[in-house]
Write an enzyme that holds these catalytic residues in place. Structure first.
Site, short mmCIF file in Angstrom:
data_model
loop_
_atom_site.label_atom_id
_atom_site.label_comp_id
_atom_site.label_asym_id
_atom_site.label_seq_id
_atom_site.Cartn_x
_atom_site.Cartn_y
_atom_site.Cartn_z
N LYS A 260 0.84 -1.20 0.00
CA LYS A 260 0.00 0.00 0.00
C LYS A 260 0.87 1.25 0.00
CE LYS A 260 -4.13 -2.10 1.86
NZ LYS A 260 -4.69 -2.68 3.06
N LYS B 72 -3.37 -9.66 -9.61
CA LYS B 72 -4.43 -10.06 -8.68
C LYS B 72 -5.62 -9.11 -8.84
CE LYS B 72 -4.80 -8.63 -4.41
NZ LYS B 72 -4.71 -8.33 -2.98
N LYS C 85 -9.54 -3.94 -6.18
CA LYS C 85 -10.13 -2.64 -6.43
C LYS C 85 -9.04 -1.59 -6.62
CE LYS C 85 -13.48 0.57 -4.56
NZ LYS C 85 -13.64 1.16 -5.88
P1 TYM Z 1 -10.64 -7.70 1.68
O1 TYM Z 1 -11.87 -6.93 1.99
O2 TYM Z 1 -9.53 -7.03 0.98
O3 TYM Z 1 -11.01 -8.98 0.84
C1 TYM Z 1 -12.02 -9.88 1.25
C2 TYM Z 1 -11.60 -11.30 0.89
O4 TYM Z 1 -11.47 -11.44 -0.52
C3 TYM Z 1 -10.23 -12.06 -0.81
N1 TYM Z 1 -9.74 -11.58 -2.11
C4 TYM Z 1 -9.27 -12.39 -3.07
N2 TYM Z 1 -9.14 -13.72 -3.13
C5 TYM Z 1 -8.64 -14.25 -4.29
N3 TYM Z 1 -8.30 -13.49 -5.37
C6 TYM Z 1 -8.42 -12.15 -5.34
N4 TYM Z 1 -8.10 -11.43 -6.41
C7 TYM Z 1 -8.93 -11.53 -4.16
N5 TYM Z 1 -9.18 -10.26 -3.79
C8 TYM Z 1 -9.68 -10.30 -2.54
C9 TYM Z 1 -9.32 -11.62 0.31
O5 TYM Z 1 -8.20 -12.49 0.44
C10 TYM Z 1 -10.24 -11.68 1.49
O6 TYM Z 1 -10.30 -12.99 2.04
N6 TYM Z 1 -8.24 -7.78 6.01
C11 TYM Z 1 -9.34 -8.37 5.30
C12 TYM Z 1 -10.67 -8.22 6.04
C13 TYM Z 1 -10.62 -8.73 7.43
C14 TYM Z 1 -10.56 -10.09 7.83
C15 TYM Z 1 -10.55 -10.06 9.26
C16 TYM Z 1 -10.51 -11.29 7.15
C17 TYM Z 1 -10.65 -7.96 8.55
N7 TYM Z 1 -10.60 -8.76 9.65
C18 TYM Z 1 -10.50 -11.27 9.99
C19 TYM Z 1 -10.45 -12.49 7.88
C20 TYM Z 1 -10.44 -12.45 9.30
C21 TYM Z 1 -9.47 -7.68 3.96
O7 TYM Z 1 -9.12 -6.54 3.80
O8 TYM Z 1 -10.09 -8.38 3.01
#
Ligand code: TYM
Length: 321
Positions: free
Chosen positions: A110, A189, A192
């Site tokens: 980031k 990947k 957004k």
């Molecule tokens: P976030 O909101 O970025 O993404 C949500 C979930 O989607 C998965 N993901 C993907 N998987 C495969 N290919 C991709 N291109 C792709 N883009 C997104 C992410 O791996 C994720 O599982 N930090 C986390 C949110 C969070 C969380 C938690 C998750 C907060 N607390 C506790 C698990 C447990 C996040 O920003 O995900």
């Protein structure tokens, strides 16, 4: 078995979110006690528009429910409706070595992208550890990009248990190999922040345009393509189309004779059909927001009951009580 995962309300959800996390999470709701939440506290590290956060949060709720999250089976809630998690985050932060956070690649990425780091962005994995540990979670279904954060969670939990006595369950990430990293329209990947997403519930015309913009090489249709399995459209087609259609299309591309334009049209049709039922369900839910609010309120009450018990355990263990 307790299963937990979260998703940020940082914008419209895309195929990476769906196949990487939502679909596995929905399948797991039959396998144990599942808790899924909308990580609105986490979104505060990079989204600074209050109204947008409110709107996005509701959109995530609609998207997840439309895709098949069943509130009779899984506990579904807004992260901030369980404020106990922020107290646990503070407790955990005091046992988190700076170096552990400095090594986190998602933070480094980031910053490399030019996001000016605030303390919340740096401490993000500690709040995530609190999310996971406060529900005694055993399994955390996530995409590959979140694996390191679950490992950080494990390190922090082990440290706490060593320092203050057995308190936390040590969680395991669950990452499905074939969807660990769903590619976006440029092959990176899908994310957004890379501007390469295909949304689950995007507008038809706009989504067709995005699918047609998927990056291809300059080989002619007639040329055989021995690397057909690496083609982005083929990889996405395998997710949204029946296996026989995807395999047949891949074979045609490999042999030569299938043009990229036709390949992308096939992908668009299957993508669009794949979510047809969910699209209808989403429209119904959007017309029934009281129901959606009630689901989130019920979920919060159930989640909070668990969180309070675990937090009390941690407060006692660490001498706060
Ligand atoms: P976030 O909101 O970025 O993404 C949500 C979930 O989607 C998965 N993901 C993907 N998987 C495969 N290919 C991709 N291109 C792709 N883009 C997104 C992410 O791996 C994720 O599982 N930090 C986390 C949110 C969070 C969380 C938690 C998750 C907060 N607390 C506790 C698990 C447990 C996040 O920003 O995900």
């Amino acid at each position: 078995m307790r299963i937990l995962s979260g998703i940020q309300p940082s914008g419209a959800l895309h195929l990476g979110n769906y196949f990487g996390m939502m679909k596995p999470a929905i399948e797991l709701q039959d396998k144990g006690e599942a808790l899924y939440f909308i990580a609105n506290y986490h979104s505060m590290t990079s989204l600074f528009d209050a109204e947008q956060r409110r709107r996005n949060t509701l959109d995530v709720a609609l998207d997840f429910l439309a895709c098949g999250l069943d509130p009779q089976k899984a506990i579904f809630f807004r992260q901030s409706d369980v404020p106990e998690v922020t107290e646990l985050a503070w407790i955990l932060t005091t046992l988190t070595p700076m170096g552990l956070l400095e090594r986190c690649t998602s933070y480094k990425d980031k910053i490399a992208k030019g996001i000016s780091p605030n303390h919340g962005l740096f401490a993000y994995p500690v709040l995530m550890a609190a999310d996971i540990l406060i529900y005694d979670s055993n399994v955390v279904p996530v995409g590959q990009d979140q694996k390191q954060h679950v490992e950080v969670t494990r390190d922090i939990a082990i440290k706490f248990n060593q320092q203050y006595g057995e308190t936390f369950v040590i969680p395991e990430p669950e990452i499905r190999g074939e969807v660990a990293r769903v590619p976006g329209t440029d092959g990176e990947k899908m994310s957004k922040s890379y501007g390469n997403t295909i949304e689950i519930f995007g507008d038809e015309k706009a989504m067709r345009k995005k699918v047609m913009s998927i990056v291809m090489d300059s080989r002619t249709p007639q040329e055989p393509k021995p690397d057909a399995d690496r083609n982005i459209a083929i990889q996405l087609l395998k997710l949204v189309a029946p296996a026989d259609v995807a395999n047949e299309t891949e074979a045609r591309l490999r042999a030569g004779g299938l043009g990229y334009g036709d390949l992308k049209k096939t992908l668009f049709e299957h993508y669009w059909n794949h979510f047809a039922d969910a699209r209808r369900k989403r429209a119904e839910l959007a017309a029934n927001l009281d129901y959606v609010e009630k689901v989130l309120a019920d979920g919060a009450a159930r989640a909070r009951a668990i969180a309070r018990t675990v937090l009390a355990r941690a407060r006692k263990a660490s001498g706060l009580e």
